[in-house]
Design an enzyme around this catalytic site. Structure first.
Site, mmCIF file in Angstrom:
data_model
loop_
_atom_site.group_PDB
_atom_site.id
_atom_site.type_symbol
_atom_site.label_atom_id
_atom_site.label_comp_id
_atom_site.label_asym_id
_atom_site.label_seq_id
_atom_site.Cartn_x
_atom_site.Cartn_y
_atom_site.Cartn_z
ATOM 1 C CB SER B 102 -24.294 -31.440 11.244
ATOM 2 O OG SER B 102 -23.687 -32.170 10.412
ATOM 3 C CD GLU B 109 -43.770 -39.411 17.090
ATOM 4 O OE1 GLU B 109 -43.072 -38.950 17.252
ATOM 5 O OE2 GLU B 109 -44.676 -39.968 17.804
ATOM 6 C CB SER B 110 -37.478 -42.562 16.048
ATOM 7 O OG SER B 110 -37.311 -44.217 17.046
ATOM 8 C CG HIS B 115 -25.194 -35.021 8.768
ATOM 9 N ND1 HIS B 115 -24.947 -34.618 10.037
ATOM 10 C CD2 HIS B 115 -25.777 -36.736 9.645
ATOM 11 C CE1 HIS B 115 -25.345 -35.475 11.333
ATOM 12 N NE2 HIS B 115 -25.936 -36.146 10.860
ATOM 13 C CB CYS B 130 -41.252 -45.914 17.111
ATOM 14 S SG CYS B 130 -39.162 -45.776 17.282
#
Lengths: 165, 165
Positions: B102, B109-110, B115, B130
């Site tokens: 995980s 940009e994000s 997982h 983004c």
């Protein structure tokens, strides 16, 4: 029980990053909890569907205090707690000049992420939790913290096993 | 230019966590890049729609090497690079006994999250970027690394501004 926290602030004329890494050893599973946590990694069956977990995609509009790093951390921690999930790691970035926050809480059960645009009063959250956690309760905590006037929510089933699998 | 890396391994009879935190100072924006990066925080307009970014939700089935921490880190880093995004922070957990991973790469940009359930040959990725980054190129890198036999992909527009806003 131990607890460590690192804060690193870097900036230039146009860019500032606050790195805050918190390792919460005391929330790591004990022997008994670890056994329980392993079952959370297993797929669950509900209403005839077998799947890994629920992924809530939430867009907040008309929200306030989206540049408040302390509130964001507090809301994420409280959301994890209310959802009965296990926080492993939290990491937030604070951008200038707009005050936007990007970050994530990594959970034993998956994660919560946030990316905020305070100048638009907009934030993009996603809450992904496996097993018996209740991700919708984390969304409620976030709503109370940032008081959006409009919320768009998508609920995705992640890892849904097809009948012929 | 500086580069720091911390590795922390914690375990008990039933639980092991590898904490690896890498701070890549030399990839932080220079003065000129920072100005450019700020424009990435702004909403973009394409084909008549104004929105914050693209969020790709990808489920990999029949995948291999989902317990390989080194490959996961390498694939995430290469995915970020190919998508022309900026890596700020990467954090991965390695669970025992199933070897599931995980973790998340936090980007200017994000983010990209993963997982994995190696015992199911299943992994849940999401790639949220983004501005002008190309998240679909990160998905291609992940496919090459983990060779899924089946991929389910949803493309979500995040932060789409309604016409009457």
């Amino acid at each position: 029980m131990s607890h460590s926290e690192n804060v690193l602030v870097t900036s230039n004329d146009h860019f500032e990053v606050v790195e805050k890494t918190t390792i919460i050893d005391d929330s790591w599973p004990t022997h008994d909890q670890a056994v329980e946590d392993q079952t959370l990694d297993h797929f669950i069956t509900r209403e005839g569907k077998t799947f890994a977990g629920t992924h809530i995609i939430a867009d907040f509009w008309g929200a306030s205090r989206l540049d408040d790093l302390q509130l964001m951390e507090q809301a994420l921690r409280e959301g994890v707690e209310k959802a009965k999930a296990t926080l492993l790691h939290i990491h937030l970035h604070h951008f200038t000049p707009n005050g936007g926050i990007s970050g994530v809480a990594v959970l034993a059960e998956s994660h919560i992420s946030v990316h905020s645009w305070p100048e638009r009063n907009y934030a993009a959250f996603d809450v992904f939790m496996c097993g018996d956690s209740q991700p919708e309760l984390a969304i409620e905590v976030l709503k109370q913290a940032f008081t959006p006037t409009d919320v768009k929510v998508d609920n995705l089933l992640r890892g849904e096993v097809k009948i012929d699998d």
